[in-house]
Design a protein around this motif. Structure first.
Motif, mmCIF file in Angstrom:
data_model
loop_
_atom_site.group_PDB
_atom_site.id
_atom_site.type_symbol
_atom_site.label_atom_id
_atom_site.label_comp_id
_atom_site.label_asym_id
_atom_site.label_seq_id
_atom_site.Cartn_x
_atom_site.Cartn_y
_atom_site.Cartn_z
ATOM 1 N N ALA A 62 -0.104 -27.480 113.067
ATOM 2 C CA ALA A 62 0.762 -26.519 113.742
ATOM 3 C C ALA A 62 1.475 -25.622 112.739
ATOM 4 O O ALA A 62 1.647 -24.416 112.972
ATOM 5 C CB ALA A 62 1.779 -27.273 114.604
ATOM 6 N N ASP A 63 1.862 -26.191 111.609
ATOM 7 C CA ASP A 63 2.520 -25.409 110.562
ATOM 8 C C ASP A 63 1.553 -24.381 109.978
ATOM 9 O O ASP A 63 1.897 -23.203 109.795
ATOM 10 C CB ASP A 63 3.017 -26.366 109.476
ATOM 11 N N LEU A 64 0.328 -24.803 109.699
ATOM 12 C CA LEU A 64 -0.681 -23.888 109.146
ATOM 13 C C LEU A 64 -0.975 -22.725 110.098
ATOM 14 O O LEU A 64 -1.295 -21.619 109.653
ATOM 15 C CB LEU A 64 -1.983 -24.637 108.870
ATOM 16 N N ALA A 65 -0.890 -22.973 111.387
ATOM 17 C CA ALA A 65 -1.272 -21.967 112.381
ATOM 18 C C ALA A 65 -0.273 -20.821 112.505
ATOM 19 O O ALA A 65 -0.510 -19.881 113.264
ATOM 20 C CB ALA A 65 -1.483 -22.635 113.744
ATOM 21 N N GLU A 66 0.836 -20.898 111.764
ATOM 22 C CA GLU A 66 1.836 -19.814 111.750
ATOM 23 C C GLU A 66 2.304 -19.457 113.157
ATOM 24 O O GLU A 66 2.374 -18.276 113.538
ATOM 25 C CB GLU A 66 1.283 -18.575 111.037
ATOM 26 N N ILE A 67 2.636 -20.465 113.923
ATOM 27 C CA ILE A 67 3.042 -20.277 115.316
ATOM 28 C C ILE A 67 4.415 -19.613 115.383
ATOM 29 O O ILE A 67 5.344 -19.996 114.667
ATOM 30 C CB ILE A 67 3.078 -21.627 116.049
ATOM 31 N N THR A 68 4.534 -18.619 116.239
ATOM 32 C CA THR A 68 5.822 -18.005 116.514
ATOM 33 C C THR A 68 6.153 -18.210 117.994
ATOM 34 O O THR A 68 5.248 -18.401 118.819
ATOM 35 C CB THR A 68 5.812 -16.497 116.193
ATOM 36 N N PRO A 69 7.436 -18.198 118.354
ATOM 37 C CA PRO A 69 7.810 -18.443 119.756
ATOM 38 C C PRO A 69 7.067 -17.522 120.710
ATOM 39 O O PRO A 69 6.976 -16.315 120.500
ATOM 40 C CB PRO A 69 9.321 -18.173 119.753
ATOM 41 N N PRO A 73 -8.280 -11.288 117.278
ATOM 42 C CA PRO A 73 -8.283 -10.560 116.011
ATOM 43 C C PRO A 73 -6.930 -10.702 115.308
ATOM 44 O O PRO A 73 -5.871 -10.668 115.949
ATOM 45 C CB PRO A 73 -8.538 -9.112 116.440
ATOM 46 N N ASN A 74 -6.976 -10.903 113.997
ATOM 47 C CA ASN A 74 -5.789 -11.100 113.167
ATOM 48 C C ASN A 74 -5.069 -12.408 113.468
ATOM 49 O O ASN A 74 -3.916 -12.601 113.073
ATOM 50 C CB ASN A 74 -4.806 -9.930 113.302
ATOM 51 N N GLY A 75 -5.756 -13.323 114.133
ATOM 52 C CA GLY A 75 -5.183 -14.631 114.410
ATOM 53 C C GLY A 75 -5.401 -15.588 113.247
ATOM 54 O O GLY A 75 -6.047 -15.266 112.242
ATOM 55 N N VAL A 76 -4.831 -16.794 113.384
ATOM 56 C CA VAL A 76 -4.919 -17.815 112.346
ATOM 57 C C VAL A 76 -5.717 -19.003 112.877
ATOM 58 O O VAL A 76 -5.460 -19.484 113.989
ATOM 59 C CB VAL A 76 -3.526 -18.297 111.906
ATOM 60 N N VAL A 77 -6.683 -19.459 112.086
ATOM 61 C CA VAL A 77 -7.458 -20.649 112.421
ATOM 62 C C VAL A 77 -7.109 -21.734 111.405
ATOM 63 O O VAL A 77 -7.366 -21.582 110.202
ATOM 64 C CB VAL A 77 -8.970 -20.366 112.395
ATOM 65 N N ALA A 78 -6.498 -22.821 111.880
ATOM 66 C CA ALA A 78 -6.096 -23.935 111.020
ATOM 67 C C ALA A 78 -7.119 -25.058 111.168
ATOM 68 O O ALA A 78 -7.324 -25.583 112.271
ATOM 69 C CB ALA A 78 -4.708 -24.432 111.412
ATOM 70 N N LEU A 79 -7.746 -25.408 110.072
ATOM 71 C CA LEU A 79 -8.802 -26.425 110.083
ATOM 72 C C LEU A 79 -8.254 -27.712 109.482
ATOM 73 O O LEU A 79 -8.112 -27.834 108.265
ATOM 74 C CB LEU A 79 -10.011 -25.941 109.280
ATOM 75 N N VAL A 80 -7.925 -28.675 110.333
ATOM 76 C CA VAL A 80 -7.402 -29.960 109.848
ATOM 77 C C VAL A 80 -8.382 -31.099 110.099
ATOM 78 O O VAL A 80 -8.108 -32.243 109.750
ATOM 79 C CB VAL A 80 -6.036 -30.289 110.477
ATOM 80 N N ALA A 81 -9.525 -30.792 110.693
ATOM 81 C CA ALA A 81 -10.547 -31.805 110.944
ATOM 82 C C ALA A 81 -11.267 -32.164 109.650
ATOM 83 O O ALA A 81 -11.342 -31.356 108.719
ATOM 84 C CB ALA A 81 -11.556 -31.293 111.971
#
Length: 347
Positions: free
Chosen positions: A158-165, A258-266
């Protein structure tokens, strides 16, 4: 003592091992009160973890009681209940100082991989002041069990994914790490969680636990199209890939806007390919890595405050005597098994 050893051919055996002793000043000896089986243990058995050493006691996800500490340990003492970080780290090298404990120059994933792990009666934990988190009296072992591995992994994703409210986050994989990632994504402010898995029972659990708002099974629909329908045609703001399947990397990048973040923790057992011509112009950000479990103290406070609960993940349990059966059921995903908790050996 009894311990589960992984041999060089990938087979496992519950056998006798000497009780570990203090070797370095920063060591602690922990009596294991509750442990669990992890997918990473299966990866070692499948011989897809290059750093793993044969004839090592498996296991890295556990809680226990401190029995003995070296002269250099100051933060815990005999009798303390502790949750153990799956990553061994010194706290002093360049990577530790930067917060990248998974890359510690003196550690990394050691327990159950390169040195004897927790699927035993006792464990030696190096750098104990760094890797042990005290468990408050109000927190049960079952509630703290996943702190140092899958809960930290979910938080890391969740931290890697740069989540904003207000973000919409898609989580690929509704297994234990994925469910933890959903839980943590909401802590980071995601307003909508989309869960993706091929197992309908796990998707139903995500809904029942109110971890996901919408669920999709890729064997029944086009994930990219369904997520676009949920996001005004854009795609998910962030995607957390927690499955590690043959096609889940492809699902992850296609689900992102587009311009999204993909966090790969698998943890993958096969190489993955970046189809760059297809990705061109989507301007995606990819973040990868093993769990940098640096937030255990914070997560323990959240557990104590009732903001996080993971004990529902325990679907099966048995004493250490029956751990080989646990591996069979967990490894084959039989009987709805999410996590198999292992209690002390019954003499």
């Amino acid at each position: 003592m009894k311990a589960l050893v992984c041999h060089g051919d990938g087979s496992i055996e519950l056998t006798d091992r000497p009780i570990p002793v203090i070797r370095e000043d920063k060591d602690a000896i922990i009596e294991v009160t509750l442990s669990t089986i992890c997918m990473s243990d299966l990866h070692i058995m499948h011989q897809t973890v290059p750093r793993a050493k044969p004839e090592t006691v498996l296991g890295h996800e556990f809680v226990g009681r401190v029995m003995e500490v070296g002269n250099g340990v100051t933060k815990v003492k005999p009798g303390d209940r502790v949750a153990v970080n799956c990553i061994t780290f010194c706290g002093e090298c360049y990577f530790c100082r930067e917060g990248f404990i998974n890359n510690c120059e003196k550690g990394g994933w050691e327990l159950g991989c390169r040195i004897d792990g927790c699927q035993a009666e006792y464990v030696r934990v190096p750098f104990a002041d760094m890797g042990l988190t005290k468990i408050p009296d109000s927190v049960k072992d079952e509630e703290a069990l996943f702190l140092g591995d899958i809960l930290s992994s979910g938080y890391f994703g969740a931290d890697l994914a740069e989540i904003t409210p207000g973000d919409t986050v898609a989580v690929i994989g509704a297994g234990p790490v994925g469910l933890c990632a959903m839980m943590c994504a909401k802590l980071f402010g995601a307003s909508r969680i989309i869960a993706v898995d091929i197992d309908d029972s796990r998707l139903e659990l995500a809904l029942r636990q109110q971890l996901a708002d919408v669920v999709f099974n890729p064997s029944e629909c086009d994930i990219e199209e369904e997520i676009k329908k949920q996001t005004a045609g854009r795609g998910a703001d962030g995607v957390i890939e927690a499955a590690g399947g043959r096609d889940t990397f492809s699902l992850a990048w296609k689900a992102a806007r587009p311009n999204g973040v993909v966090a790969l923790v698998a943890m993958y057992e096969e190489n993955q390919q970046f189809p760059l011509p297809q990705m061109y112009g989507k301007n995606l950000i990819f973040k990868t890595g093993g769990v940098d479990a640096v937030h255990c103290e914070r997560l323990m406070r959240l557990i104590e405050a009732g903001k996080i609960h993971t004990d529902f993940l325990i679907t099966h349990r048995s004493p250490l005597n029956e751990i080989e059966e646990g591996y069979r059921i967990f490894g084959n995903k039989e009987d709805g098994c999410l996590k198999w908790a292992v209690t002390p050996y019954q003499w």
